[in-house]
Motif scaffolding. Structure first.
Motif, PDB file in Angstrom:
ATOM      1  N   ILE A  69       6.801  85.435 -13.709  1.00 46.60           N
ATOM      2  CA  ILE A  69       6.983  83.979 -13.752  1.00 46.60           C
ATOM      3  C   ILE A  69       6.493  83.426 -15.089  1.00 46.60           C
ATOM      4  O   ILE A  69       7.171  82.618 -15.730  1.00 46.60           O
ATOM      5  N   LEU A  70       5.322  83.876 -15.530  1.00 46.73           N
ATOM      6  CA  LEU A  70       4.779  83.427 -16.805  1.00 46.73           C
ATOM      7  C   LEU A  70       5.687  83.829 -17.964  1.00 46.73           C
ATOM      8  O   LEU A  70       5.919  83.038 -18.889  1.00 46.73           O
ATOM      9  N   TYR A  71       6.233  85.041 -17.914  1.00 48.77           N
ATOM     10  CA  TYR A  71       7.153  85.502 -18.956  1.00 48.77           C
ATOM     11  C   TYR A  71       8.377  84.590 -19.039  1.00 48.77           C
ATOM     12  O   TYR A  71       8.795  84.191 -20.128  1.00 48.77           O
ATOM     13  N   PHE A  72       8.979  84.280 -17.887  1.00 46.13           N
ATOM     14  CA  PHE A  72      10.162  83.426 -17.909  1.00 46.13           C
ATOM     15  C   PHE A  72       9.840  82.003 -18.357  1.00 46.13           C
ATOM     16  O   PHE A  72      10.660  81.351 -19.000  1.00 46.13           O
ATOM     17  N   LEU A  73       8.644  81.527 -18.032  1.00 52.87           N
ATOM     18  CA  LEU A  73       8.245  80.208 -18.538  1.00 52.87           C
ATOM     19  C   LEU A  73       8.141  80.217 -20.062  1.00 52.87           C
ATOM     20  O   LEU A  73       8.551  79.266 -20.732  1.00 52.87           O
ATOM     21  N   PHE A  74       7.584  81.284 -20.615  1.00 50.01           N
ATOM     22  CA  PHE A  74       7.514  81.423 -22.074  1.00 50.01           C
ATOM     23  C   PHE A  74       8.911  81.593 -22.672  1.00 50.01           C
ATOM     24  O   PHE A  74       9.241  80.996 -23.693  1.00 50.01           O
ATOM     25  N   LEU A  75       9.731  82.429 -22.042  1.00 49.38           N
ATOM     26  CA  LEU A  75      11.059  82.729 -22.572  1.00 49.38           C
ATOM     27  C   LEU A  75      11.951  81.497 -22.595  1.00 49.38           C
ATOM     28  O   LEU A  75      12.688  81.262 -23.563  1.00 49.38           O
ATOM     29  N   GLY A 118      10.977  78.463 -22.759  1.00 48.13           N
ATOM     30  CA  GLY A 118      10.386  77.405 -23.566  1.00 48.13           C
ATOM     31  C   GLY A 118       9.726  76.305 -22.771  1.00 48.13           C
ATOM     32  O   GLY A 118       9.413  75.250 -23.314  1.00 48.13           O
ATOM     33  N   VAL A 119       9.495  76.529 -21.488  1.00 51.87           N
ATOM     34  CA  VAL A 119       8.818  75.534 -20.664  1.00 51.87           C
ATOM     35  C   VAL A 119       7.362  75.422 -21.091  1.00 51.87           C
ATOM     36  O   VAL A 119       6.799  74.329 -21.172  1.00 51.87           O
ATOM     37  N   VAL A 120       6.762  76.567 -21.395  1.00 49.61           N
ATOM     38  CA  VAL A 120       5.373  76.628 -21.864  1.00 49.61           C
ATOM     39  C   VAL A 120       5.396  77.317 -23.221  1.00 49.61           C
ATOM     40  O   VAL A 120       6.069  78.331 -23.397  1.00 49.61           O
ATOM     41  N   SER A 121       4.659  76.771 -24.175  1.00 48.91           N
ATOM     42  CA  SER A 121       4.632  77.410 -25.496  1.00 48.91           C
ATOM     43  C   SER A 121       3.611  78.548 -25.488  1.00 48.91           C
ATOM     44  O   SER A 121       2.584  78.473 -24.835  1.00 48.91           O
ATOM     45  N   VAL A 122       3.924  79.573 -26.247  1.00 48.15           N
ATOM     46  CA  VAL A 122       3.047  80.744 -26.330  1.00 48.15           C
ATOM     47  C   VAL A 122       1.882  80.405 -27.248  1.00 48.15           C
ATOM     48  O   VAL A 122       2.088  80.016 -28.401  1.00 48.15           O
ATOM     49  N   PRO A 123       0.648  80.553 -26.764  1.00 49.56           N
ATOM     50  CA  PRO A 123      -0.492  80.225 -27.627  1.00 49.56           C
ATOM     51  C   PRO A 123      -0.677  81.261 -28.736  1.00 49.56           C
ATOM     52  O   PRO A 123      -0.405  82.441 -28.552  1.00 49.56           O
ATOM     53  N   LEU A 124      -1.124  80.808 -29.883  1.00 50.42           N
ATOM     54  CA  LEU A 124      -1.469  81.630 -31.047  1.00 50.42           C
ATOM     55  C   LEU A 124      -0.273  82.291 -31.730  1.00 50.42           C
ATOM     56  O   LEU A 124      -0.452  83.142 -32.603  1.00 50.42           O
ATOM     57  N   LEU A 128       9.867  87.606 -27.603  1.00 47.05           N
ATOM     58  CA  LEU A 128       9.990  87.508 -26.146  1.00 47.05           C
ATOM     59  C   LEU A 128      11.230  88.183 -25.555  1.00 47.05           C
ATOM     60  O   LEU A 128      11.126  88.816 -24.504  1.00 47.05           O
ATOM     61  N   PRO A 129      12.405  88.106 -26.182  1.00 44.06           N
ATOM     62  CA  PRO A 129      13.566  88.762 -25.560  1.00 44.06           C
ATOM     63  C   PRO A 129      13.474  90.284 -25.497  1.00 44.06           C
ATOM     64  O   PRO A 129      14.126  90.908 -24.662  1.00 44.06           O
ATOM     65  N   VAL A 130      12.674  90.914 -26.353  1.00 43.87           N
ATOM     66  CA  VAL A 130      12.613  92.377 -26.357  1.00 43.87           C
ATOM     67  C   VAL A 130      11.466  92.939 -25.517  1.00 43.87           C
ATOM     68  O   VAL A 130      11.367  94.155 -25.348  1.00 43.87           O
ATOM     69  N   ILE A 131      10.628  92.091 -24.966  1.00 40.21           N
ATOM     70  CA  ILE A 131       9.490  92.574 -24.166  1.00 40.21           C
ATOM     71  C   ILE A 131       9.933  93.408 -22.963  1.00 40.21           C
ATOM     72  O   ILE A 131       9.336  94.455 -22.690  1.00 40.21           O
ATOM     73  N   ALA A 139       8.389  83.166 -34.132  1.00 44.36           N
ATOM     74  CA  ALA A 139       7.979  84.526 -33.774  1.00 44.36           C
ATOM     75  C   ALA A 139       8.161  84.771 -32.277  1.00 44.36           C
ATOM     76  O   ALA A 139       8.598  85.845 -31.858  1.00 44.36           O
ATOM     77  N   ALA A 140       7.812  83.776 -31.466  1.00 46.05           N
ATOM     78  CA  ALA A 140       7.978  83.924 -30.016  1.00 46.05           C
ATOM     79  C   ALA A 140       9.448  84.078 -29.649  1.00 46.05           C
ATOM     80  O   ALA A 140       9.788  84.866 -28.756  1.00 46.05           O
ATOM     81  N   ASP A 141      10.336  83.354 -30.338  1.00 48.22           N
ATOM     82  CA  ASP A 141      11.767  83.461 -30.068  1.00 48.22           C
ATOM     83  C   ASP A 141      12.306  84.843 -30.421  1.00 48.22           C
ATOM     84  O   ASP A 141      13.296  85.288 -29.848  1.00 48.22           O
TER      85      ASP A 141
END
Length: 96
Positions: A16-22, A24-30, A40-43, A35-37
């Protein structure tokens, strides 16, 4: 708690947290948005490759240390002999 329950207990919130980050609902800290864009798709592929490497490694290690289990070795050899004898009694050539 069973092993499956404990695995689900950890994987469902992480998914759930991964999909929220993916999404863009929640921004990835640090990490910057760019970079997150890119990351995240290759994780999921990283986890899949890691799981495959672990599975093959544990399977290979089990094959390498198989003779360390003399009872299992003798049991398997006995089953192979029984199977060969059964096939021979049915007219199949197994000693080629």
């Amino acid at each position: 708690m069973t092993r499956a329950t404990s695995i689900l207990l950890y994987t469902v919130p992480l998914t759930i947290l991964y999909f929220l980050f993916l999404l863009g609902v929640v921004s990835v800290p640090l990490i910057s948005t760019q970079a997150a864009d890119e990351i995240l798709p290759v994780i999921p592929w990283v986890f899949l490759v890691t799981f495959g490497a672990y599975s093959l490694g544990s399977l290979g290690w089990g094959l390498v240390t198989f003779r360390d289990c003399p009872e299992a070795y003798r049991e398997l050899m006995m089953e192979i002999t029984q199977a060969k004898d059964d096939l021979r009694s049915k007219g199949v050539s197994v000693d080629t």
